[in-house]
Every structure is written in C-alpha cells, then in structure tokens.
Design an enzyme around this catalytic site. Structure first.
Site, short mmCIF file in Angstrom:
data_model
loop_
_atom_site.label_atom_id
_atom_site.label_comp_id
_atom_site.label_asym_id
_atom_site.label_seq_id
_atom_site.Cartn_x
_atom_site.Cartn_y
_atom_site.Cartn_z
N GLU A 130 0.72 -1.16 -0.05
CA GLU A 130 -0.02 0.05 0.02
C GLU A 130 0.84 1.35 0.13
O GLU A 130 2.15 0.97 -0.03
CB GLU A 130 -1.05 0.12 1.24
CG GLU A 130 -1.99 -0.99 1.25
CD GLU A 130 -2.96 -1.09 2.19
OE1 GLU A 130 -2.73 -0.31 3.22
OE2 GLU A 130 -3.95 -1.78 2.22
N HIS A 259 -8.48 10.22 3.86
CA HIS A 259 -8.43 9.17 2.86
C HIS A 259 -8.77 9.78 1.43
O HIS A 259 -9.68 10.27 1.43
CB HIS A 259 -9.47 7.74 3.26
CG HIS A 259 -8.92 6.71 2.58
ND1 HIS A 259 -8.74 6.56 1.19
CD2 HIS A 259 -8.48 5.60 3.10
CE1 HIS A 259 -8.42 5.31 0.98
NE2 HIS A 259 -8.11 4.72 1.77
N ARG A 308 -0.55 8.89 2.01
CA ARG A 308 -1.78 9.39 2.00
C ARG A 308 -1.78 10.66 1.86
O ARG A 308 -2.98 11.53 1.26
CB ARG A 308 -2.67 8.74 3.15
CG ARG A 308 -2.92 7.41 2.78
CD ARG A 308 -4.18 6.74 4.04
NE ARG A 308 -4.19 5.38 3.72
CZ ARG A 308 -4.68 4.63 4.60
NH1 ARG A 308 -5.11 5.19 5.64
NH2 ARG A 308 -5.05 3.31 4.19
N HIS A 369 -10.68 10.28 7.57
CA HIS A 369 -10.44 8.74 7.74
C HIS A 369 -10.03 8.21 9.11
O HIS A 369 -10.35 7.33 9.69
CB HIS A 369 -9.66 8.23 6.46
CG HIS A 369 -9.54 6.85 6.85
ND1 HIS A 369 -10.42 6.01 6.68
CD2 HIS A 369 -8.30 6.03 6.63
CE1 HIS A 369 -10.01 4.62 6.63
NE2 HIS A 369 -8.79 4.63 6.52
N ARG A 404 -0.09 8.88 9.34
CA ARG A 404 0.10 7.34 9.60
C ARG A 404 0.31 6.61 8.00
O ARG A 404 -0.33 6.93 7.19
CB ARG A 404 -1.54 6.92 10.27
CG ARG A 404 -1.39 5.47 10.09
CD ARG A 404 -2.88 4.98 10.48
NE ARG A 404 -3.99 5.32 9.62
CZ ARG A 404 -4.47 4.14 8.84
NH1 ARG A 404 -4.15 3.07 8.79
NH2 ARG A 404 -5.54 4.63 8.10
#
Length: 558
Positions: A130, A259, A308, A369, A404
C-alpha cells in the site's frame, strides 16, 4: 484566537448503581478486545464496556489489512524507515521500533486466536503493498474484509469466556466521564473509575458508576467531528473528550488523515461514506482527473503509492485545477475477475451505488478517515493521568507523527494494547493498582450541547480544519464553535437533555475546539496538516503540539 474554557464533566444524573472492577476496558475494536483478553485471568476482575454490540468496534470497517514484517526478504528496519518517512519527522523512533519489532509476533498470536488471513500459492500469508510501503507487508483477509475477520476472531474469544466470573461485558454503554481522585503535586488526580450510561434492563440500566483503579481507553477516533467521514456513526471522540476532562494531555490533534479515495456520492453526502481501499492502488489502479488524465506521477516519485497526505493534497489541487468536486479511480486494467475476487466487499458496495468498476472509473474525493493524534501515552500506554491508559486510535503513541503509514493502525492497536495490559498486570502484582481512590469532584462546569447543534459543529470543523486550512478558516471555525450552546438551557428553541445524543455531541464539540486550537498553533504544513498561509515545512516545528485543560477548564495549546 480568544481564550476558550471547556467543562470538566458532562451534565448527567447521579449514578443510580455502582459496581467495582480491577480494570475497565472501554471499546471493542482490536485494541480493546486485545487488552481485555490479555488482562483476563491476570487481574481478578475485568469489565469490558462497549458502546453498542460487542462486534461493532471500528476495526470491523478496516478494509486494506495489517502491516507487519512477515516476508523473509523484509526487515523491521525497512518497515521503520517507511513509517518514519510517512510521519514527516514527528514520529517517535522508539515507539516505531516497538511497533515494527513486536508487530510480527503479535500478528502470529492473532492467527493463533483464530484470525484467518488470505494465503498465497505457497500456503503462506499473502502480502500486498500500500501507499508509502516499499515492500509487500500488508496481510489481508477476505480480500478487503481484514478488519471484519480480526473482529470476528477476537469477539469469538471473548464470547467463549463471557461466563467467566473474572470478566464482565457491558454492551450498549456510553462512558461519560473518567472519575478521578484527589490531585497531587499539581497534576491530575489518579483514576477512580468511570461513569457510564447503559441502554439496557435491570441493575445495569441508566447512569451508573464503575469504581476501579485502572481504565484502558480504546474508544477509536474522531470521525463524527467532521461532516463527511469513513468512520462509523459511533466515532464521536468520546474517549479523547473524557480524557481531556480528566486532566490528560492530548497531542498531535491537528494531524487528521483524509483518505484520498472515498466514494463520491454528491455534494450533499453526509455521515459514514464508503472508502475505496488504498490496496486497490497498491494492486495497480490509477488516479485520473475528470478529463481522464493522470496527475500523481507529477506530484510524487511514488505516484499513486505516495503517502496518503500527499495523494489527498494532490487530489484537492487537481480538483481545483479542473473545477471539479471529485477525481476518478480507474481499476479497469486489473480485470473484472481479479477485482471481484480480491475486493468483493468494495465491488458489492459500488454496485449498490450503481457503479460497476469493472467497466467504468469510480468517482472519489478525500474524506476524514483517521486521526493520528489523541491522548498522549508512553510506550506502555500510560497517559498523564495515573491509572489511565489509552490504546488504538484514541491514543497518541508517537508512532504516526504527522501522518499514519497505511495499515499501521491495526498493528498499533494490537501491539500497544498488549503492552498496556502487560503493564497493568505488572503494576497490579506489585500492589500499585489494588484499590480505587476516593472519587473527588473536579472543579469547573458540567457541559451539555444540544444534539441539534451537531451539524453546526461538524460544518465548522470541516470548513475550518479540512484537508486545507488557514489561520482565517481556523479562527472562523473557533468562533462558530464558541457560539454553540454548552448548557442545558434553552437556546434557539432547542433544549439539551442528558441523553446519548447530547453527550456525544458535547464530546464532538469539545474535541473540535481542541483540534482547532492545535491546528492554529502549528504555523507550518506537515503531513495531515496543511496551512495555505504557511505552506512549507518548518524545522522549528519538529515538535509535538499538546493540548490540555487547566484546573478551571481553560484550554491550553502549546
């Protein structure tokens, strides 16, 4: 910003019943369930409190997976490097080292507790990649149902021992306040238990008190502070607000992760919105603007697999450049069979919305998110309030820093819940946490915000501290939040009564005010915090912004 004063407790009826425990665990996601299982049989009486049903924790919504070094070619050092890079210079290296070195064993223990992960052709756990990861280290279950599978396994473990006299589960219970004893040496008083409201029958109905020397908060995030979020409706920042009122220090509140790829359902969409997992881009899906052009290769060397915050900000810029309110996620090249097999849940949800992503791109836009901040803890989950622990998304362990890294959240909840439980056991056995102190009323007002004001709070928070912020937007938001009623009296024909909706709205309101203050203090852009008036990263801000209440409830941010 003008000085702000918050209440030190929620307005609520006096407890109608009382019980005792050695440790109270609040929350039934991966962190809360793990803590309760680790504490069971090791301290005499554990009480697990969950806001709805046992299986309703936020973990069940996690799609992508759990990150851990499980491949022989991967290393904890590599995982630590990727986490520190994503954290934008604010992650605590010691906390990250704990995460990446203890994580693999905790995941194996999760498997031993019954969690079934997807397997590869060689029979080993299948791993994918990811955003922000430079190795395949994301374990997943059911394609895109990892959180649901982990929750199922842990809930089954709790249900198997629910008749054990050493553990009690109270469902449909909202924790109102953390009770504290007399303060000492100028700091907050030690934990004395919690008050809670139970929507049930018999002796466990209505407002009650649990007296205990230890409370472990595992209450999840702050999603409902914002107008649009991927979080479930129960994510109303209850644990953060209760900890703040009890005197705990909060940190990194300004770092809110939006997100990048949440299903766009129109400008009027509200509440919990479906996300399209980052794992989809990990498998090769591309981001396009509304004209069908890729834009991520120009934004970051890792393109669609950038961290992100980078992807979310690039999408916001591209939306502005094209005068659009969404972009497109194109997964068609992955093939219909692959998409249906690898992402069955996403496929089903998109079809419910009338979208067949095997044939057409998916409209997406950023939405709140994850919250990288929370109640500040040490490496054992201990907060600044003696006897109070925080684990999972409610905590600020120092792992995430400004942003994160994808799929580190489930791992963080698992690892630090295990460490917190071990610390509670050690301290209990040493005689430090044997008896709850006498409850002392905290000075200050009791708060109650009308449930009807929640949309005003969410609008102010979203407009003030969305993906892009400024001093002006934050000051407007703070002024709007200051204008929201914080009493049980009539205002604008709205009456606030002590009940769940009002208590939740009060928590949302208090945390929104604290978040605005932290975002206003940090005069730079970094990770999940982007200021148009301070667009660059400033080395002078390579430190944590903390928020707390003083004795009279004045909100302090520094």
């Amino acid at each position: 910003m003008r000085p702000a004063r918050l209440a030190r407790s929620l307005a609520a009826p006096a407890p109608g019943w009382t019980t005792r425990a050695d440790a109270v665990v609040v929350g039934s996601g991966i962190a809360g369930l793990t803590a309760a299982l680790e504490l069971r049989t090791r301290v005499p009486r554990v009480l697990l409190v969950t806001k709805a049903e046992l299986s309703s924790g936020s973990t069940v919504w996690a799609q992508g997976g759990i990150a851990a070094v499980l491949h022989p070619d991967d290393t904890p050092a590599a995982h630590q490097h990727d986490t520190l890079v994503a954290g934008g210079g604010l992650s605590d290296p010691a906390a990250v080292e704990v995460l990446v070195t203890e994580g693999p064993d905790r995941v194996r223990e999760l498997v031993a507790r019954g969690a079934t992960f997807d397997r590869g052709a060689d029979g080993g756990i299948a791993l994918t990649r990811e955003g922000g990861h430079r190795a395949d280290r994301i374990a997943h279950a059911g394609g895109d149902a990892t959180g649901a599978e982990i929750s199922r396994a842990l809930v089954a473990q709790i249900e198997a021992v629910q008749h054990d006299p050493g553990i009690e589960v109270i469902e449909n219970a909202l924790v109102l306040d953390v009770l504290t004893g007399a303060p000492s040496s100028g700091g907050p008083g030690p934990v004395a238990g919690v008050t809670l409201h139970v929507r049930g029958e018999g002796s466990r109905d209505g407002v009650g008190a649990v007296l205990a020397p230890t409370v472990v908060l595992a209450t999840g995030g702050v999603g409902q502070v914002f107008r649009s979020s991927t979080n479930p409706p129960g994510a109303t920042a209850d644990g953060i607000a209760a900890a703040l009122r009890a005197g705990a220090e909060l940190g990194d509140l300004e770092f809110v992760q939006f997100h990048p790829t949440v299903l766009w359902l129109g400008a009027g969409a509200r509440g919990q919105l479906p996300l399209i997992s980052e794992a989809v881009r990990g498998e090769g899906a591309l981001l396009l603007d509304v004209a069908g052009q890729r834009f991520m290769p120009d934004a970051h060397p890792m393109a669609e697999l950038a961290p992100r915050d980078v992807v979310a900000h690039a999408i916001v810029r591209q939306m502005a450049a094209t005068s659009a309110d969404h972009v497109l996620l194109d997964a068609r090249a992955l093939g219909a069979d692959f998409l249906r097999r690898r992402f069955p849940g996403i496929t089903a949800r998109l079809l419910e919305a009338g979208i067949d992503w095997t044939e057409e791109p998916v409209p997406v836009a950023p939405a709140q998110h994850y919250h990288s901040g929370g109640v500040v803890t040490d490496l054992h989950g201990r907060t600044s309030v003696p006897g109070l622990y925080a684990v999972g998304e409610v905590a600020c362990t120092g792992v995430h820093g400004a942003n994160r890294l994808a799929s580190n959240s489930l791992l963080e909840g698992l690892v630090f819940a295990h460490r917190a439980a071990a610390d509670v056991v050690r301290r209990f056995e040493a005689g430090e946490l044997r008896d709850a102190p006498e409850v002392v009323d905290r000075p200050g007002d009791a708060a109650l915000v009308a449930a009807a004001a929640r949309s005003r709070v969410q609008r102010a928070a979203s407009d003030g501290a969305g993906p892009v912020r400024s001093a002006a937007s934050l000051e407007r938001a703070d002024a709007a939040l200051a204008g929201v009623t914080t009493s049980a009296h009539r205002e604008a024909d709205v009456v606030a009564a002590p009940q769940t909706a009002e208590w939740e709205t009060t928590n949302v309101h208090q945390v929104a005010r604290a978040l605005m203050r932290a975002a206003w203090v940090r005069a730079e852009s970094r990770g999940g915090h982007f200021r148009t008036d301070f667009p660059d990263r400033d080395p002078a801000w390579e430190r944590r912004v903390t928020v707390s209440l003083d004795a009279d409830g004045t909100l302090l941010a520094r």
